[in-house]
Design a protein around this motif. Sequence first.
Motif, PDB file in Angstrom:
ATOM      1  N   THR A 144      19.864 -26.149 -37.561  1.00 16.54           N
ATOM      2  CA  THR A 144      20.539 -25.651 -36.371  1.00 16.54           C
ATOM      3  C   THR A 144      20.571 -26.803 -35.365  1.00 16.54           C
ATOM      4  N   CYS A 145      21.065 -26.571 -34.155  1.00 13.73           N
ATOM      5  CA  CYS A 145      21.167 -27.648 -33.169  1.00 13.73           C
ATOM      6  C   CYS A 145      20.784 -27.128 -31.786  1.00 13.73           C
ATOM      7  N   HIS A 146      20.553 -28.043 -30.864  1.00 14.33           N
ATOM      8  CA  HIS A 146      20.173 -27.649 -29.498  1.00 14.33           C
ATOM      9  C   HIS A 146      21.338 -27.012 -28.750  1.00 14.33           C
ATOM     10  N   ALA A 147      22.540 -27.340 -29.159  1.00 10.79           N
ATOM     11  CA  ALA A 147      23.764 -26.695 -28.659  1.00 10.79           C
ATOM     12  C   ALA A 147      24.766 -26.933 -29.780  1.00 10.79           C
ATOM     13  N   TYR A 148      25.858 -26.167 -29.804  1.00 14.26           N
ATOM     14  CA  TYR A 148      26.838 -26.378 -30.865  1.00 14.26           C
ATOM     15  C   TYR A 148      28.100 -27.014 -30.314  1.00 14.26           C
ATOM     16  N   CYS A 149      28.589 -27.996 -31.047  1.00 14.40           N
ATOM     17  CA  CYS A 149      29.876 -28.581 -30.712  1.00 14.40           C
ATOM     18  C   CYS A 149      30.957 -27.619 -31.184  1.00 14.40           C
ATOM     19  N   THR A 150      31.935 -27.398 -30.352  1.00 15.53           N
ATOM     20  CA  THR A 150      32.975 -26.446 -30.732  1.00 15.53           C
ATOM     21  C   THR A 150      33.777 -26.933 -31.945  1.00 15.53           C
ATOM     22  N   TYR A 151      33.761 -28.231 -32.203  1.00 14.69           N
ATOM     23  CA  TYR A 151      34.530 -28.717 -33.351  1.00 14.69           C
ATOM     24  C   TYR A 151      33.703 -28.806 -34.619  1.00 14.69           C
ATOM     25  N   CYS A 152      32.472 -28.315 -34.574  1.00 14.17           N
ATOM     26  CA  CYS A 152      31.577 -28.559 -35.710  1.00 14.17           C
ATOM     27  C   CYS A 152      32.120 -27.967 -36.997  1.00 14.17           C
ATOM     28  N   PHE A 153      32.118 -28.785 -38.050  1.00 13.85           N
ATOM     29  CA  PHE A 153      32.613 -28.300 -39.339  1.00 13.85           C
ATOM     30  C   PHE A 153      31.509 -27.619 -40.126  1.00 13.85           C
ATOM     31  N   ARG A 154      30.306 -27.603 -39.603  1.00 15.07           N
ATOM     32  CA  ARG A 154      29.226 -26.932 -40.327  1.00 15.07           C
ATOM     33  C   ARG A 154      29.056 -25.508 -39.882  1.00 15.07           C
ATOM     34  N   TRP A 155      30.052 -24.988 -39.236  1.00 11.93           N
ATOM     35  CA  TRP A 155      29.859 -23.713 -38.581  1.00 11.93           C
ATOM     36  C   TRP A 155      29.543 -22.591 -39.545  1.00 11.93           C
ATOM     37  N   GLN A 157      27.418 -22.608 -41.680  1.00 14.65           N
ATOM     38  CA  GLN A 157      25.951 -22.532 -41.744  1.00 14.65           C
ATOM     39  C   GLN A 157      25.389 -21.742 -40.569  1.00 14.65           C
ATOM     40  N   PHE A 158      26.067 -21.852 -39.424  1.00 12.16           N
ATOM     41  CA  PHE A 158      25.522 -21.239 -38.218  1.00 12.16           C
ATOM     42  C   PHE A 158      25.917 -19.775 -38.061  1.00 12.16           C
ATOM     43  N   VAL A 159      27.123 -19.413 -38.519  1.00 12.67           N
ATOM     44  CA  VAL A 159      27.539 -18.033 -38.331  1.00 12.67           C
ATOM     45  C   VAL A 159      27.067 -17.144 -39.478  1.00 12.67           C
ATOM     46  N   GLY A 191      21.524 -32.332 -40.960  1.00 12.68           N
ATOM     47  CA  GLY A 191      21.410 -30.879 -40.754  1.00 12.68           C
ATOM     48  C   GLY A 191      22.777 -30.257 -40.558  1.00 12.68           C
ATOM     49  N   GLY A 192      22.934 -29.469 -39.561  1.00 11.60           N
ATOM     50  CA  GLY A 192      22.209 -29.259 -38.328  1.00 11.60           C
ATOM     51  C   GLY A 192      21.662 -30.545 -37.697  1.00 11.60           C
ATOM     52  N   ASP A 193      20.568 -30.366 -37.078  1.00 10.68           N
ATOM     53  CA  ASP A 193      19.926 -31.467 -36.389  1.00 10.68           C
ATOM     54  C   ASP A 193      18.436 -31.460 -36.710  1.00 10.68           C
ATOM     55  N   THR A 224      21.275 -37.167 -35.496  1.00  8.59           N
ATOM     56  CA  THR A 224      20.864 -36.229 -34.449  1.00  8.59           C
ATOM     57  C   THR A 224      21.796 -36.212 -33.241  1.00  8.59           C
ATOM     58  N   LYS A 225      21.898 -35.041 -32.655  1.00 11.03           N
ATOM     59  CA  LYS A 225      22.624 -34.894 -31.397  1.00 11.03           C
ATOM     60  C   LYS A 225      21.621 -34.660 -30.263  1.00 11.03           C
ATOM     61  N   ALA A 226      20.342 -34.699 -30.561  1.00 12.53           N
ATOM     62  CA  ALA A 226      19.339 -34.368 -29.533  1.00 12.53           C
ATOM     63  C   ALA A 226      19.368 -35.313 -28.323  1.00 12.53           C
ATOM     64  N   ALA A 261      22.764 -41.434 -33.705  1.00  9.32           N
ATOM     65  CA  ALA A 261      22.928 -40.502 -32.587  1.00  9.32           C
ATOM     66  C   ALA A 261      24.395 -40.149 -32.389  1.00  9.32           C
ATOM     67  N   HIS A 262      24.610 -38.864 -32.231  1.00  8.79           N
ATOM     68  CA  HIS A 262      25.967 -38.344 -32.063  1.00  8.79           C
ATOM     69  C   HIS A 262      26.255 -38.237 -30.571  1.00  8.79           C
ATOM     70  N   PHE A 263      27.094 -39.137 -30.068  1.00  7.68           N
ATOM     71  CA  PHE A 263      27.530 -39.083 -28.672  1.00  7.68           C
ATOM     72  C   PHE A 263      29.045 -38.928 -28.659  1.00  7.68           C
ATOM     73  N   VAL A 457      29.326 -35.829 -40.326  1.00  9.92           N
ATOM     74  CA  VAL A 457      30.307 -36.492 -39.494  1.00  9.92           C
ATOM     75  C   VAL A 457      29.585 -36.943 -38.244  1.00  9.92           C
ATOM     76  N   ALA A 458      28.526 -36.254 -37.985  1.00  9.47           N
ATOM     77  CA  ALA A 458      27.919 -36.435 -36.685  1.00  9.47           C
ATOM     78  C   ALA A 458      26.420 -36.546 -36.805  1.00  9.47           C
ATOM     79  N   SER A 459      25.806 -35.452 -37.080  1.00  2.88           N
ATOM     80  CA  SER A 459      24.351 -35.518 -37.134  1.00  2.88           C
ATOM     81  C   SER A 459      23.871 -35.272 -38.539  1.00  2.88           C
TER      82      SER A 459
HETATM   83  S1  SF4 Z   1      25.695 -30.302 -36.662  1.00  2.00           S
HETATM   84 FE1  SF4 Z   1      26.360 -31.963 -35.284  1.00  2.00          FE
HETATM   85  S2  SF4 Z   1      28.548 -31.529 -34.923  1.00  2.00           S
HETATM   86 FE2  SF4 Z   1      27.581 -29.606 -35.643  1.00  2.00          FE
HETATM   87  S3  SF4 Z   1      26.930 -28.499 -33.801  1.00  2.00           S
HETATM   88 FE3  SF4 Z   1      25.194 -29.689 -34.507  1.00  2.00          FE
HETATM   89  S4  SF4 Z   1      25.347 -31.569 -33.296  1.00  2.00           S
HETATM   90 FE4  SF4 Z   1      27.359 -30.615 -33.201  1.00  2.00          FE
END
Ligand code: SF4
Length: 459
Positions: A144-155, A157-159, A191-193, A224-226, A261-263, A457-459
């Motif tokens: 999971t992550c500390h916040a979710y990016c709206t464009y995340c392609f791993r969604w 996993q989260f929903v 992950g996630g993160d 990580t996006k932390a 790091a994902h910025f 793509v990111a973290s």
């Molecule tokens: S996995 Fe990466 S891109 Fe997806 S919500 Fe977490 S920080 Fe954002």
Amino acid sequence: MKPKVFQAYSRKNIDKIPQLQKLSKDHLTAIKAVSSVLPFRVNNYVLEELIDWNRVPEDPMFQLTIPQPGMLTDEDLYSVADLIQRGEPDQTVMAQARRIQMKLNPHPAGQMELNVPVEQGDRIQGIQHKYKETVLFFPGQGQTCHAYCTYCFRWAQFVGIDDLKFASREAEVLVDYLRKHPEVTDVLFTGGDPMIMKTRLLRRYIEPLLEADLPHLQTIRIGTKAPAYWPFRFVTDRDADDLMLLFEEVIKRGKHLALMAHFSHPRELETPAAQAAIKRIRGTGAVVRCQAPLIRNVNDSSAVWNRMWGEQVKLGAIPYYMFVERDTGPKHYFEVPLHRAFEIFSDAYRAISGVARTVRGPSMSATPGKVLVDGIAEIGGQKVFVLKFIQGRDPEWVNRVFFAEYDEKAAWLDQLRPAFGEDRFFFEKQLADIKSQKTPQAEGSLSAFEPMPLEPVAS
Ligand code: SF4
Ligand SMILES: *Cc1c(COP(=O)(O)O)cnc(C)c1O
């Protein structure tokens, strides 16, 4: 620095977010509707220190973390918003949301089969190995992550649509795998993160890697996006000091530690907390490398990237990748055509010193590999994209250039056609062979360039 107590918000307690209550009722209902369909999670740091509420809705950090009405078609949006407005029970709202989720292509077909290693007939859960030198590891509790990016392609996993979460509690599995694969130099925790984990837990994954005698393992990377979404993880959280000790241990054992790091936006680098985090991480001997996708409405301008890379260099972090957004979820909302991505990259790259030109991009993480849009050129009267592998499913492909017909609209590799009248790209035959070896059952169901939504793509 004053410690901050982490407070998370999601769809369930969305009415508790003070800043959102100031929006119009319709806007709030729309946000609720979208957050029923797409994953939503935000925290008090993002809300208080990253989003500029005076610039909503255009504010890039608002776009990055808060569900946006335009992410769904009008029809889908209204179908959910209407149920919410009429006060229908949550179950009814979620049933409609689920119907929309199923249309949104959370997992383009077949990607997992190609990356998850199979040994003695068993798929090794928690590991993906696509490029020879780097193994991806998905710690079970870092999904999971500390916040979710709206464009995340791993969604997905989260929903909670499926059980595709790669969960490997066993660092042993990873160590065993590495023993059998001396070609691997890098392990990338993703992950996630993974930084969502408490240090105690993270230690249980990392220490066995250090204790095992694995001379070929040179680099431990943590995606990580932390540092962007919760920099206190490295500074004032209760186990932040212990985390720094763990990082130091990795370095003491002679391994390179890279925080990938994902910025997504320079603002994420400009708060005192983020700067303190980067400083502390670097103080352990770890290196911070920065990457993010190019996202319409968030960072689709060369000025933003130029400022971001400049900020990274100032903080001693290394610009690493600009990615092209991939084909899942509300892609239409975020999509930037390849020619535009190339232009944004080039304009930003031209205007910055060579020490920031460690960055590569725009790069597509597609089925055959990471493919760079390296140029737009006219050759023998034909306008073409110059493409180049910077990672390849077959290492022989790496650093090879190839050409595609120029196309204004194309936004992904699978929309491109070979230039100069060729009927396919040089790697396609071989890629088809790889696919048929690994996944006889999936043959025919895969297009040549299925994107791989479970890659970092990111973290
Ligand atoms: S996995 Fe990466 S891109 Fe997806 S919500 Fe977490 S920080 Fe954002
Ligand atoms: C990007 C990526 C890596 C790492 O590639 P580098 O170019 O070494 O950073 C590893 N595995 C997968 C599947 C990737 O997408």
